[in-house]
Design a protein around this motif. Structure first.
Motif, PDB file in Angstrom:
ATOM      1  N   UNK A 262       0.795  -1.228   0.000  1.00 14.19           N
ATOM      2  CA  UNK A 262       0.000   0.000   0.000  1.00 14.19           C
ATOM      3  C   UNK A 262       0.831   1.284   0.000  1.00 14.19           C
ATOM      4  N   UNK A 263       1.890   1.320   0.809  1.00 11.64           N
ATOM      5  CA  UNK A 263       2.612   2.585   0.937  1.00 11.64           C
ATOM      6  C   UNK A 263       3.319   2.985  -0.352  1.00 11.64           C
ATOM      7  N   UNK A 307       5.217  -2.432 -12.717  1.00  7.02           N
ATOM      8  CA  UNK A 307       3.796  -2.574 -13.071  1.00  7.02           C
ATOM      9  C   UNK A 307       3.014  -1.321 -12.691  1.00  7.02           C
ATOM     10  N   UNK A 308       3.340  -0.742 -11.535  1.00  5.06           N
ATOM     11  CA  UNK A 308       2.637   0.459 -11.094  1.00  5.06           C
ATOM     12  C   UNK A 308       2.933   1.674 -11.939  1.00  5.06           C
ATOM     13  N   UNK A 309       4.138   1.738 -12.498  1.00  7.86           N
ATOM     14  CA  UNK A 309       4.526   2.896 -13.308  1.00  7.86           C
ATOM     15  C   UNK A 309       3.730   2.987 -14.594  1.00  7.86           C
ATOM     16  N   UNK A 315       2.495   7.767 -10.130  1.00 10.45           N
ATOM     17  CA  UNK A 315       1.702   6.834  -9.321  1.00 10.45           C
ATOM     18  C   UNK A 315       2.559   6.124  -8.291  1.00 10.45           C
ATOM     19  N   UNK A 316       3.844   5.955  -8.582  1.00 10.08           N
ATOM     20  CA  UNK A 316       4.762   5.322  -7.635  1.00 10.08           C
ATOM     21  C   UNK A 316       5.202   6.362  -6.611  1.00 10.08           C
ATOM     22  N   UNK A 317       5.100   6.023  -5.343  1.00  6.98           N
ATOM     23  CA  UNK A 317       5.551   6.936  -4.294  1.00  6.98           C
ATOM     24  C   UNK A 317       7.065   6.799  -4.170  1.00  6.98           C
TER      25      UNK A 317
END
Length: 351
Positions: A262-263, A307-309, A315-317
């Motif tokens: 999540x973080x 995958x998040x990018x 979107x990536x913290x």
């Protein structure tokens, strides 16, 4: 009971304790994305991961041989009949384990998904250098340093590419129905990731236990060295290591699970599936082909970022990712420092 036997038993027990901490420290590697996307409940995910850890641990021994024979040279102690030399070799292995466990506990407490594998390798290097034991630098370069930098890059790029292919292929499908199907697929990808975790990380403990038996003078009794001067991993060591990491996994790693799941980034089931599938593939390739003890943590973390990018780079913290990367770079030297201190203390007390 001789000092050598006491130390052998102590090292084996602590090695299994390290295996246990590896399990709860790295449980998040296998199931964080599945839990965060609600594909699986935490308890079901942990149970599945524990079972797959056992299966993976029993599938091979090449990574165990790399750890047992490719970082520091303990065979010199096996060839000695001098009890003092055997004690010296066991203190080296014990110092390495304590250094690795200490770093595991520190990073677990702060919720940082650092590498148990690199903590163990750092511990071995630190104790080896402190004791002036031969360190296999070529093996470390080929099987540790190069994979340490390559696996996160490969994980990120492949996960990004795989997710882009999925997005293009499924661009006209209804979103909610597609995500429900990916939740089902995530059960398979999480199981594959858990199997890869057992395949990689349980073997590292097997290698350390065999190192202790060799250093303690039990190589001939257990037939631990084959005709080609390579290590042999007994089935008893395989079973013990598999069960220890499985129990650790089932006990959970909630702090690190929150960081990965999540973080760092909010994942949907499709991206969770992509990250787990790519990470599992990298683990299998390195275990069966290159025999490199790579970090499951580095691999899954970079795959999650890749995958998040695909949502967007924002979107990536990245501030969380930065803290994780700092932990990666600190792991080997920090564990090496702790293990060298432990070696000097124990050597003064016992040797």
């Amino acid at each position: 009971m001789s000092v050598t036997l006491v130390l052998v038993v102590t090292v084996v027990v602590i090695a299994l304790a390290f295996d246990y901490t590896n399990g709860f420290h790295d449980a998040a590697n296998a199931i964080a994305t599945s839990v965060s996307t609600r594909a699986l409940t935490p308890r079901i995910a942990l149970g599945m991961a524990a079972v797959m850890n056992i299966v993976g641990a029993l599938l091979g021994t090449e990574v165990a041989k790399t750890i047992g024979d490719g970082i520091i040279n303990v065979k010199q102690f096996a060839e000695s009949t001098d009890a003092t030399m055997q004690v010296h070799g066991l203190i080296i292995v014990l110092g390495a384990l304590v250094g690795a466990i200490t770093w595991n506990l520190i990073t677990w407490w702060f919720g940082l998904p650092s590498s148990s594998s690199h903590a163990l390798i750092g511990g071995l290097v630190g104790a080896g250098l402190a004791s002036s034991t031969q360190v296999e630098w070529k093996g470390i370069l080929d099987h540790v340093i190069i994979p340490m930098f390559a696996s996160p890059v490969v994980g990120f790029v492949l996960a990004y590419g795989f997710m882009m292919i999925l997005l293009y292929t499924l661009r006209n499908r209804p979103y909610h129905r597609t995500m429900r199907r990916f939740r089902i697929l995530q059960t398979i990808s999480a199981a594959a990731m858990a199997l890869g975790h057992g395949l990689q990380d349980a073997q590292k403990t097997m290698g350390v236990i065999v190192m202790a038996l060799v250093a303690g003078g039990y190589a001939e009794h257990w037939n631990l060295i084959d005709a080609n001067n390579g290590l042999v991993i007994p089935w008893e060591v395989k079973i013990a290591s598999a069960l220890a990491i499985s129990l650790g996994t089932y006990s959970g790693g909630w702090r690190i699970m929150r960081t990965l799941g999540r973080k760092m980034i909010e994942l949907d089931p499709a991206r969770g599936f992509a990250a787990e599938t790519v990470a599992a593939g990298v683990l299998y390739t390195t275990a069966f082909i290159t025999h490199s003890p790579i970090s499951t943590t580095h691999t899954i973390t970079s795959a999650i970022m890749g995958a998040g990018a695909t949502k967007s780079m924002k979107a990536v913290r990245w501030n969380v990712a930065k803290d994780i990367v700092i932990g990666w770079f600190l792991t080997i030297p920090a564990a090496a420092l702790v293990s060298s201190i432990i070696y000097f203390l124990m050597n003064a007390l016992i040797a």
